[in-house]
Design a protein around this motif. Structure first.
Motif, mmCIF file in Angstrom:
data_model
loop_
_atom_site.group_PDB
_atom_site.id
_atom_site.type_symbol
_atom_site.label_atom_id
_atom_site.label_comp_id
_atom_site.label_asym_id
_atom_site.label_seq_id
_atom_site.Cartn_x
_atom_site.Cartn_y
_atom_site.Cartn_z
ATOM 1 N N THR A 41 -56.899 11.802 -18.607
ATOM 2 C CA THR A 41 -58.155 12.348 -18.441
ATOM 3 C C THR A 41 -58.046 13.163 -17.214
ATOM 4 N N THR A 42 -57.404 12.604 -16.207
ATOM 5 C CA THR A 42 -57.232 13.634 -14.892
ATOM 6 C C THR A 42 -55.801 13.558 -14.538
ATOM 7 N N ASP A 43 -55.156 14.235 -13.447
ATOM 8 C CA ASP A 43 -53.932 14.123 -13.071
ATOM 9 C C ASP A 43 -54.032 12.932 -12.022
ATOM 10 N N GLU A 44 -55.268 12.676 -11.254
ATOM 11 C CA GLU A 44 -55.364 11.755 -10.190
ATOM 12 C C GLU A 44 -55.127 10.163 -11.056
ATOM 13 N N ALA A 45 -55.638 10.092 -12.062
ATOM 14 C CA ALA A 45 -55.707 8.856 -12.907
ATOM 15 C C ALA A 45 -54.053 8.729 -13.225
ATOM 16 N N ARG A 46 -53.674 9.712 -13.714
ATOM 17 C CA ARG A 46 -52.158 9.549 -13.999
ATOM 18 C C ARG A 46 -51.283 9.193 -12.933
ATOM 19 N N ILE A 47 -51.455 9.873 -11.916
ATOM 20 C CA ILE A 47 -50.732 9.509 -10.663
ATOM 21 C C ILE A 47 -50.936 8.214 -10.117
ATOM 22 N N GLY A 48 -52.344 7.814 -10.154
ATOM 23 C CA GLY A 48 -52.417 6.475 -9.860
ATOM 24 C C GLY A 48 -51.975 5.573 -10.552
ATOM 25 N N ARG A 49 -51.949 5.680 -11.900
ATOM 26 C CA ARG A 49 -51.376 4.362 -12.885
ATOM 27 C C ARG A 49 -49.865 4.428 -12.725
ATOM 28 N N PHE A 50 -49.295 5.755 -12.348
ATOM 29 C CA PHE A 50 -47.692 5.655 -12.292
ATOM 30 C C PHE A 50 -47.397 5.014 -10.791
ATOM 31 N N ALA A 51 -48.135 5.186 -9.849
ATOM 32 C CA ALA A 51 -48.080 4.425 -8.522
ATOM 33 C C ALA A 51 -48.133 3.046 -8.541
ATOM 34 N N ALA A 52 -49.068 2.564 -9.511
ATOM 35 C CA ALA A 52 -49.481 1.097 -9.858
ATOM 36 C C ALA A 52 -48.436 0.590 -10.447
ATOM 37 N N SER A 53 -47.611 1.217 -11.465
ATOM 38 C CA SER A 53 -46.462 0.791 -12.357
ATOM 39 C C SER A 53 -45.322 0.237 -11.314
ATOM 40 N N GLN A 54 -45.037 1.333 -10.336
ATOM 41 C CA GLN A 54 -43.971 1.299 -9.459
ATOM 42 C C GLN A 54 -43.995 0.127 -8.472
ATOM 43 N N PHE A 55 -45.246 -0.145 -8.153
ATOM 44 C CA PHE A 55 -45.693 -1.306 -7.120
ATOM 45 C C PHE A 55 -45.483 -2.606 -8.153
ATOM 46 N N LEU A 56 -45.947 -2.624 -9.304
ATOM 47 C CA LEU A 56 -45.478 -3.855 -10.171
ATOM 48 C C LEU A 56 -44.092 -4.093 -10.561
ATOM 49 N N ILE A 57 -43.235 -2.875 -10.775
ATOM 50 C CA ILE A 57 -41.915 -3.042 -10.934
ATOM 51 C C ILE A 57 -41.198 -3.878 -9.725
ATOM 52 N N GLU A 58 -41.654 -3.309 -8.703
ATOM 53 C CA GLU A 58 -41.295 -3.909 -7.185
ATOM 54 C C GLU A 58 -41.414 -5.505 -7.293
ATOM 55 N N HIS A 59 -42.324 -6.031 -7.645
ATOM 56 C CA HIS A 59 -42.914 -7.350 -7.796
ATOM 57 C C HIS A 59 -42.782 -7.919 -9.230
ATOM 58 N N ASP A 60 -41.898 -7.456 -10.109
ATOM 59 C CA ASP A 60 -41.716 -8.108 -11.581
ATOM 60 C C ASP A 60 -41.256 -9.373 -11.465
ATOM 61 N N ARG A 61 -42.152 -9.931 -11.948
ATOM 62 C CA ARG A 61 -41.534 -11.488 -12.197
ATOM 63 C C ARG A 61 -40.976 -11.964 -13.589
ATOM 64 N N PHE A 62 -41.046 -10.904 -14.426
ATOM 65 C CA PHE A 62 -40.485 -11.157 -15.957
ATOM 66 C C PHE A 62 -38.682 -11.229 -15.696
ATOM 67 N N LEU A 63 -37.994 -12.104 -16.249
ATOM 68 C CA LEU A 63 -36.781 -12.215 -16.346
ATOM 69 C C LEU A 63 -36.150 -11.622 -17.516
ATOM 70 N N ALA A 64 -35.893 -10.545 -17.575
ATOM 71 C CA ALA A 64 -35.178 -9.887 -18.745
ATOM 72 C C ALA A 64 -33.645 -10.544 -18.723
ATOM 73 N N ALA A 65 -33.280 -10.853 -20.085
ATOM 74 C CA ALA A 65 -32.049 -11.562 -20.239
ATOM 75 C C ALA A 65 -31.115 -10.408 -20.672
ATOM 76 N N THR A 66 -29.817 -10.223 -20.037
ATOM 77 C CA THR A 66 -28.832 -9.444 -19.973
ATOM 78 C C THR A 66 -27.733 -9.940 -20.461
ATOM 79 N N ASP A 67 -26.962 -9.295 -21.486
ATOM 80 C CA ASP A 67 -25.786 -9.883 -22.241
ATOM 81 C C ASP A 67 -25.747 -11.365 -22.353
ATOM 82 N N PRO A 68 -26.845 -12.059 -22.944
ATOM 83 C CA PRO A 68 -26.939 -13.386 -23.461
ATOM 84 C C PRO A 68 -25.761 -13.926 -24.085
#
Lengths: 121, 217
Positions: A41-68
């Protein structure tokens, strides 16, 4: 589970659902012709969501499996016939990724016959 | 959503599209063939399959309800906890939120095949996005195969024989749910899989609001 961890989890899950409903930006040369998810709806909303996502990535607790590690079907004795799997065929090679294991890791990064794949659900 | 470690761009898991970040607009190609099915079915069709091994590091972590809960999107219960349901903003009443559909994207067309309406005995054959397609359903495994049904320049028609095996009407060759011909005149041929996946209705609809829904004629 600490209060902060619980809060983070909620933000992550709700954030995921919000993202699931909105495609924040459309276009780009490789985007499909009919991009149908509503724009933000707005650029602010988009920027806010993206910033939140980067914060969450920083604190990611899911453990992706790589080359199992892989085992032959005969050794997969823990699997029951009715268990769900995602089966993948690449260059004639078959691999099975049990859904409950994917649901734990959320993403499995693997390489089959030189082709890198990501398995998710 | 997914993110990649390299650029931290955000990706939609249903469509494989990057919707935010450095890789905006890029699309992951769907692997041929990926199929959601049961271990019984997969192992029967592919006895030589490898299986992702259990990793002792993740076994039995109490905080994570154990490594191997027998649950999945098809356990019969809605996969989304009830408190999240009101947050689903993009809805369509044509189907129930948690109805399973097999969604395909062919050309500009998006089409959903509701599992509970799919015929057990007969493959569906129609044109989607200008392409002759065939949709196969294995009720026991609750698994779907969806393919472009053109082989060697002609569009084949398929049916189930008395034992439930899939055969083309032309040569009676035998096909398996992954689109491979394993016996007969077309042995070794492989149908091109459609870009499709199994999803609950709300997820498919939220990412493909222009979708049509298959109905029995």
């Amino acid at each position: 589970m600490g209060k902060f961890t619980r809060l983070l989890l909620w933000v992550l899950i709700l954030g995921g659902i919000a993202y699931g409903g909105y495609r924040l930006n459309t276009g780009g040369p490789e985007a499909p012709a009919s991009a149908t998810i509503p724009a933000p709806t707005t650029d602010e909303a988009r920027i806010g969501r993206f910033a939140a996502s980067q914060f969450l990535i920083e604190h990611d607790r899911f453990l992706a499996a790589t080359d199992p590690a892989m085992v032959p079907a005969a050794e997969a004795t823990w699997l029951q016939p009715s268990d769900e799997v995602l089966g993948v065929l690449v260059s004639g090679r078959a691999r099975a990724y049990p859904v409950p294991m994917i649901s734990y890791h959320h993403v499995v990064n693997d390489v089959i016959e030189g082709i890198p794949i990501a398995v998710t659900y | 959503m997914l993110y990649d470690h390299q650029t931290r761009s955000l990706w939609m898991h249903i469509t494989g599209e990057c919707f935010e970040g450095e890789l905006l607009g890029k699309v992951l190609r769907r692997a041929d063939t990926g199929r959601h099915t049961t271990w019984r079915d997969w192992r029967q069709l592919h006895p030589d399959t490898a299986v992702m091994a259990q990793d002792p590091r993740w076994l039995g972590r109490p905080a994570d309800r154990g490594y191997f809960p027998r649950e999945g999107a098809r356990s019969g219960d809605p996969f989304v906890p009830p408190q999240f349901v009101p947050t689903i903003q993009t809805r369509d009443p044509r189907l129930e939120l948690h109805d399973l559909v097999y969604g395909v994207r062919v050309g500009a067309e998006r089409r959903a095949y509701p599992l509970r309406r799919l015929p057990r005995a007969t493959p569906i054959e129609e044109d989607v996005g200008g392409v002759p397609v065939t949709i196969w359903f294995d009720e026991a495994a609750r698994s779907v195969g969806a393919f472009d049904r053109r082989v060697r320049g002609r569009a084949l028609a398929f049916e189930r024989d008395d034992e439930g095996a899939i055969r083309d009407r032309d040569t009676r060759s035998l096909w398996i749910l992954d689109g491979l011909c394993v016996e007969g005149a077309y042995q070794g041929e492989r149908l091109s899989p459609l870009d499709g996946l199994m999803s609950e209705w709300y997820g498919w609809y939220a990412t493909h609001t222009d979708t049509t829904i298959w109905q029995r004629y």
